[in-house]
Write an enzyme that holds these catalytic residues in place. Structure first.
Site, mmCIF file in Angstrom:
data_model
loop_
_atom_site.group_PDB
_atom_site.id
_atom_site.type_symbol
_atom_site.label_atom_id
_atom_site.label_comp_id
_atom_site.label_asym_id
_atom_site.label_seq_id
_atom_site.Cartn_x
_atom_site.Cartn_y
_atom_site.Cartn_z
ATOM 1 N N LYS A 179 0.859 -1.180 0.000
ATOM 2 C CA LYS A 179 0.000 0.000 0.000
ATOM 3 C C LYS A 179 0.893 1.226 0.000
ATOM 4 C CE LYS A 179 -1.426 2.970 2.195
ATOM 5 N NZ LYS A 179 -1.376 4.486 2.056
ATOM 6 N N GLU A 253 8.687 0.951 11.478
ATOM 7 C CA GLU A 253 9.805 1.892 11.386
ATOM 8 C C GLU A 253 9.186 3.274 11.413
ATOM 9 O OE1 GLU A 253 11.949 4.684 10.115
ATOM 10 O OE2 GLU A 253 11.997 3.675 8.166
ATOM 11 N N CYS A 287 13.132 10.688 8.057
ATOM 12 C CA CYS A 287 13.026 10.254 9.455
ATOM 13 C C CYS A 287 14.381 10.149 10.131
ATOM 14 C CB CYS A 287 12.291 8.912 9.532
ATOM 15 S SG CYS A 287 13.048 7.598 8.551
ATOM 16 N N GLU A 387 9.058 16.028 15.714
ATOM 17 C CA GLU A 387 9.571 15.830 14.357
ATOM 18 C C GLU A 387 8.919 16.844 13.417
ATOM 19 O OE1 GLU A 387 10.667 12.007 11.624
ATOM 20 O OE2 GLU A 387 8.660 12.041 12.480
#
Length: 480
Positions: A179, A253, A287, A387
């Site tokens: 996906k 992750e 990331c 973040e």
């Protein structure tokens, strides 16, 4: 104009449940660059039915490992042949600067080769030596495919995220529904074209762009045996809850807020040159970006000045321009998110060294932000803890080495990090102290033979190499 009006389901291009195509907008100027079909729950049902049928028939699952390796090696060669096309598509839809998308192609080769090497050496079946010599039985331990894998990936680095999951999953004999994000419908459509050419059995692989609601439908589906996810920590918590309720295997992750520790003896010119890539790769939408720069008080202003000069030297603009280092954010909402964090940093009392919330001059039509550096940042500030996912760096002062390690670890995340020192062994010793999944010393690139993943809220499980391959297998013990 690139158009994908079919979905890649089980190895074939089929009509989608909904004929409506999604407009894919250029992050550079917001013009429509393509249109693509999007999966709905009915399409997920078809893909999972094909995957389940394929897995139970066993045509791929029972294929000897060496033959599976040969097929994935063929796929990797096809991807290498089309590296320029892949880089172009990602820049087109993501806004990633061309230097980054082109530089990433050899990394995809190293990633794949590490998996292929691991699969060739993997203990698919072994007979254990009994702990008691007089034991009347022997144990045969097998590593077998988990089943049907739902691989869900983010938009920021689509090919890397996709191949990090589908290559080991397929090497292990699983069937996979990948996906992908709607924004990546073009590059992932091309990925599907490559997979179509490698000779996988019917039903083994599907590639479906879809929204978040359809993604949740996929991971909640009873036909899914394992979820492999890369994305935000918030989404990862939701997926972990679903997996726990249904006892699905899961690997996550997730996000990061990584620290780069500049030790007092570091060569600052080399460190800042390395942070150009380590902190600002992919427009900061990464990331693993080391966006918290920890500097010793004795050299603090020197570090701040060097980072100011670095950021101001980088060209922001059209990702197709070979001189561009930082391109646009992927969507207008991501652009505003980053600008809001810059405003927040100012409100929190951080010193704005360069940049700011204003749009870069001449780039108002696109999703651009002005690369920004903040100084006098306390690690408790939100700009140091959350973040941001954009080209925003914060510089934090530390007193001594213990203080640097404390600050680096004072985060809910633990995905990446870096240490800079003239003494490599000393830097290695500091790296060992950090509670994070990956640490680079003096700007070394991430290797693909060792495991990659996060501590704390940065994830569960690991990718890459033999460890990553093993996460797509189940143990079976047969006693004879």
């Amino acid at each position: 104009m690139i158009i994908y009006d079919r979905l890649f389901v089980g190895g074939s291009w089929v009509r989608p449940d909904s004929p409506e195509l999604l407009d894919i907008a250029s992050p550079h100027d917001r013009s429509v660059i393509g249109r693509a079909a999007q999966a709905r729950p009915a399409d997920i049902d078809r893909a999972l039915a094909a995957a389940r049928t394929s897995f139970e028939k066993g045509e791929w699952r029972l294929t000897p490992p060496e033959r599976r390796i040969a097929v994935l090696r063929r796929f990797n060669a096809l991807r290498e042949e089309n590296a320029e096309r892949i880089a172009h598509l990602i820049s087109l839809e993501n806004g990633s600067a061309g230097w980054f998308t082109r530089a990433g192609q050899p990394g995809l080769t190293r990633q794949a080769n590490a998996y292929l090497k691991a699969a060739g050496e993997f203990a698919w079946e072994e007979t254990l030596v009994p702990s008691a010599p007089s034991s009347p039985v022997r144990s045969v331990v097998r590593r077998e495919a988990v089943g049907v894998v739902a691989a869900v990936i983010p938009w920021n680095s689509p090919f890397s995220s996709a191949t990090a999951k589908i290559i080991p999953a397929l090497l292990a004999g699983n069937s996979v529904v990948l996906k992908v994000s709607p924004e990546n419908s073009l590059s992932m459509g091309f990925l599907a074209e490559l997979l179509e050419r490698v000779g996988l059995p019917e039903g083994v692989i599907s590639v479906l762009p879809a929204d978040r609601e359809t993604s949740e439908y996929l991971i909640s589906h009873r036909e899914v045996d394992k979820i492999a996810f890369t994305g935000s920590t918030r989404a990862g918590r939701r997926i972990a809850a679903i997996a726990g309720e249904q006892l699905k295997r899961v690997s996550l992750e997730l996000g990061g807020k990584s620290a780069a520790i500049i030790l007092p003896d570091a060569d600052l010119a080399k460190a800042v040159a390395g942070l150009r890539f380590g902190s600002l790769l992919n427009n900061g939408e990464s990331c693993i970006a080391q966006t918290r720069v920890l500097a010793p008080r004795s050299r603090y202003e020197e570090v701040v000045t060097a980072l100011k000069e670095l950021v101001e030297s980088l060209k922001v603009g059209d990702p197709s321009d070979p001189d561009t280092f930082i391109g646009p954010m992927i969507r207008p909402d991501q652009q505003e998110r980053v600008r809001d964090y810059i405003r927040l940093g100012i409100a929190e009392g951080a010193r704005l060294v360069t940049g700011g919330p204003q749009l870069p001059e001449g780039l108002e039509k696109g999703n651009y932000v002005t690369p920004t550096v903040f100084a006098d940042v306390d690690n408790s500030m939100r700009i140091a803890q959350e973040e941001i996912f954009g080209p925003v760096l914060v510089v934090i002062a530390y007193d001594d080495e213990d203080d640097a390690v404390r600050i680096a670890d004072d985060s809910e995340y633990g995905l990446s990090g870096g240490v800079w020192s003239a003494d490599e062994e000393h830097a290695l010793a500091v790296a060992r102290r950090l509670r994070t999944g990956t640490v680079t010393v003096n700007g070394a690139s991430i290797a693909f033979d060792g495991p990659f993943g996060g501590f704390k809220a940065s994830g569960i499980g690991r990718e890459y190499g033999a460890v990553g391959l093993g996460t797509y297998t189940e143990y079976k013990t047969i006693t004879v």
